[in-house]
Every structure is written in structure tokens, then in C-alpha cells.
Design a protein around this motif. Structure first.
Motif, short mmCIF file in Angstrom:
data_model
loop_
_atom_site.label_atom_id
_atom_site.label_comp_id
_atom_site.label_asym_id
_atom_site.label_seq_id
_atom_site.Cartn_x
_atom_site.Cartn_y
_atom_site.Cartn_z
N LEU A 119 -4.72 2.89 6.73
CA LEU A 119 -4.54 3.39 5.37
C LEU A 119 -4.21 4.88 5.37
O LEU A 119 -3.30 5.34 4.67
CB LEU A 119 -5.80 3.12 4.55
N ARG A 120 -4.93 5.64 6.18
CA ARG A 120 -4.69 7.09 6.25
C ARG A 120 -3.35 7.42 6.88
O ARG A 120 -2.77 8.48 6.60
CB ARG A 120 -5.82 7.76 7.01
N LEU A 121 -2.86 6.51 7.73
CA LEU A 121 -1.54 6.70 8.34
C LEU A 121 -0.42 6.19 7.43
O LEU A 121 0.76 6.21 7.82
CB LEU A 121 -1.47 5.97 9.68
N HIS A 122 -0.80 5.70 6.24
CA HIS A 122 0.15 5.20 5.24
C HIS A 122 0.93 3.99 5.74
O HIS A 122 2.07 3.75 5.33
CB HIS A 122 1.13 6.30 4.80
N ILE A 123 0.29 3.20 6.61
CA ILE A 123 0.90 1.97 7.09
C ILE A 123 0.60 0.82 6.13
O ILE A 123 1.40 -0.10 5.96
CB ILE A 123 0.40 1.64 8.51
N ILE A 124 -0.58 0.86 5.50
CA ILE A 124 -0.97 -0.13 4.51
C ILE A 124 -1.47 0.58 3.26
O ILE A 124 -1.76 1.78 3.29
CB ILE A 124 -2.06 -1.08 5.04
N THR A 125 -1.56 -0.17 2.16
CA THR A 125 -2.07 0.37 0.90
C THR A 125 -3.56 0.06 0.77
O THR A 125 -4.13 -0.71 1.56
CB THR A 125 -1.32 -0.24 -0.29
N ARG A 126 -4.20 0.62 -0.24
CA ARG A 126 -5.63 0.37 -0.46
C ARG A 126 -5.89 -1.11 -0.73
O ARG A 126 -6.84 -1.69 -0.21
CB ARG A 126 -6.15 1.20 -1.64
#
Length: 306
Positions: free
Chosen positions: A87-94
Motif C-alpha cells: 500500500l505504501r509503495l502504491h502498488i495496491i489501494t486501501r
């Protein structure tokens, strides 16, 4: 050994078939909801009381939940670490992170492990998935699972979420059955036969419900499902095997505990994803993939554990 899973697989496929052939008058979601209410309020409590009153479990009543709780806790921590990092790497959303944590951590003991254990290890072992589910998985789902869904999804202002556990008839059935075992109380034979009649409907109804839930999203990043498979099917089984050995489980009881720990994602996860606006499509696809792999792999797992 795969032949023993044919009836279970065919009932699953009937649920899938209903999902694709149901008319607008009676959609699969409505049928699944009605079946869920029927199982929660009548079938599951009857099965639980019958199993607990006729079971020969003694120390296993503590060993199996201990193994389950440790397994779930470790998988939960690993899932949170992995998916929060993605999530922090912006690979997936919340909303994807919440759905993936739910799918990786909480297994469908009553829906999938119970039929598999009954088919492969025999009816005497069917109490293991029941005990594991009620004393490990379900409390985690309705307390920690709900809090995590609210954290990753839409926060719902409701002070009653923690009370959901106490509103579940299966838990009252378990409490009554344990109390009766402790005090040595016995139900009349006609009542036990009635409980057996109701409880025998649990496996086919649960399999139909799972089948109606299975689907694959049209626009899906299947790479996201690889960690779910690794955590839910393989690492959970390995942890349950190790912890089970440590607490003293062995033989068919240990095998049933491992099969229950490796079970695919819990069916109520679909409802939780809908309620908290998580990625329901992703959760449903994860559930479908792990269910197919579970049916393929459990006979091999039982042979390895034998």
C-alpha cells in the motif's frame, strides 16, 4: 483419494451452476442470503450441539483452538506487514489491502474444511473443523476482522459491532453444549435424532453457498493473488502443523487441524467487503482461486500427513 471428493465437488459445481443460470426472479445472491440465515439460525447450531455432545474430544478442545489462534495471529501479522508495505509503495489501494488481508488470514472451516475432513478423514474427525472455526476463526473475524475492514474501508459508526459475536446462535449452541458436557447432561434420544437430521444438512447447504459465491473478476491483477495462495493454503498449513505438534496433536486430529487451517477464505468475507466497501471483486476472485487449489491439493496433503 480424489474419488472421495467427487460428491463434494459436484455439490460445489451445482452452486456455481445456479449462480450462472438463476433467473432474475430468484438471483443467487438472494438464495445465498436465505441459505445463510437458515444455516446460522438452525442447521449450524444443531450440528454443533450434536457434534459436541457425541464427540470424544478431551484435551483436543484446548489443543485445536490453541493451534488455530496462533496460526491465525501469525498469518494476520504477516499479511498486515506485506499488504501495508504494498500500500505504501502504491502498488495496491486501501480497499484492495483490506480485501487481501481478509482473504489471506481467515479460513472457511465450516464451509470447506468440514466437507473435506469428513470425506477424507471420516466423520469422527468432523468435530475438529467445528471447534477450530468457533473457538479460533469466528472470534477473530467478528472482532479483529471487522475492525480491520473498518480501518481499510469505510468506517461505519456503530457501537454494536463487537456484540455481533454474542448474537450468533452457533456460539450460544457451543456454550450450551460445553455446559452440558461439563455437567454430564444428556438430551433425550428423539431430540438427538432431530439434531442429527438438521445437522446432516449442513455440509451440502454450506457447499452450495460457497459455490454460489465463487466468481472471477473480469479485470483482475492475478499477481495480487499469489501472496494469498501462499499465506492461506501453504503457510497456514505449515504453521498449524508445527504448532499442532508442539501442543500435542497427532494422527488424524493433527491432519484435520492442518486441513482446516489451510481452508480457503471465509464466506462471510464477501458480506464484510460489501459492508465496508472493500474490493469485493478481488476477494471473490481470491476465494475462487484458493477454493479450486484447495480441492486439488488436500488429498495430497492428507497423503503426506498420513
Amino acid at each position: 483419494m480424489y474419488q472421495q471428493l467427487i460428491p463434494m465437488t459436484l455439490v460445489l459445481l451445482l452452486g456455481v451452476l445456479w449462480r450462472h443460470m438463476s433467473s432474475a426472479r430468484l438471483p443467487s445472491a438472494q438464495v445465498r442470503s436465505v441459505l445463510g440465515i437458515l444455516i446460522i439460525n438452525f442447521v449450524a447450531p444443531a450440528l454443533i450441539v450434536e457434534v459436541m455432545l457425541t464427540s470424544n474430544l478431551k484435551q483436543e478442545l484446548f489443543q485445536v483452538p490453541a493451534s488455530g489462534n496462533v496460526t491465525i495471529m501469525v498469518i494476520l501479522l504477516l499479511s498486515l506487514a506485506l499488504y501495508v508495505m504494498l500500500l505504501r509503495l502504491h502498488i495496491i489501494t486501501r480497499v484492495q489491502a483490506g480485501a487481501l488481508v481478509l482473504a489471506s488470514t481467515f479460513g472457511n472451516g465450516m464451509g470447506m474444511a468440514l466437507p473435506a475432513v469428513s470425506a477424507l478423514l471420516g466423520l469422527p474427525q468432523r468435530d475438529i473443523p467445528v471447534v477450530y472455526d468457533l473457538l479460533a476463526t469466528v472470534p477473530f473475524v467478528w472482532i479483529i476482522g471487522v475492525l480491520l475492514c473498518a480501518h481499510f474501508g469505510t468506517r461505519v459508526a456503530s457501537g454494536g459491532l463487537g456484540k455481533e459475536l454474542l448474537r450468533l446462535p452457533p456460539f450460544w449452541a457451543l456454550a450450551i453444549a460445553l455446559g452440558m458436557r461439563y455437567f454430564g447432561l444428556v438430551l433425550p434420544d428423539p431430540i438427538m435424532k432431530t439434531l442429527h437430521l438438521l445437522g446432516s444438512a449442513a455440509v451440502p447447504l454450506l457447499l452450495l453457498m460457497v459455490g454460489m459465491t465463487l466468481h472471477v473478476g473480469r479485470e483482475m491483477r492475478f499477481g495480487l493473488l499469489i501472496p494469498v495462495v501462499g499465506l492461506k493454503l501453504f503457510l497456514s498449513a505449515g504453521l498449524a502443523f508445527g504448532v499442532g505438534h508442539i501442543v500435542g496433536l497427532q494422527g488424524a486430529t493433527l491432519a484435520a487441524t492442518v486441513l482446516t487451517a489451510a481452508a480457503p477464505p471465509v464466506g462471510v468475507g464477501v458480506a464484510l467487503c460489501d459492508r465496508f466497501h472493500l474490493d469485493t471483486e478481488l476477494f471473490g476472485t481470491a476465494m475462487t482461486m484458493t477454493t479450486v487449489l484447495y480441492v486439488v491439493l488436500v488429498p495430497w496433503l492428507v497423503s503426506w500427513l498420513a
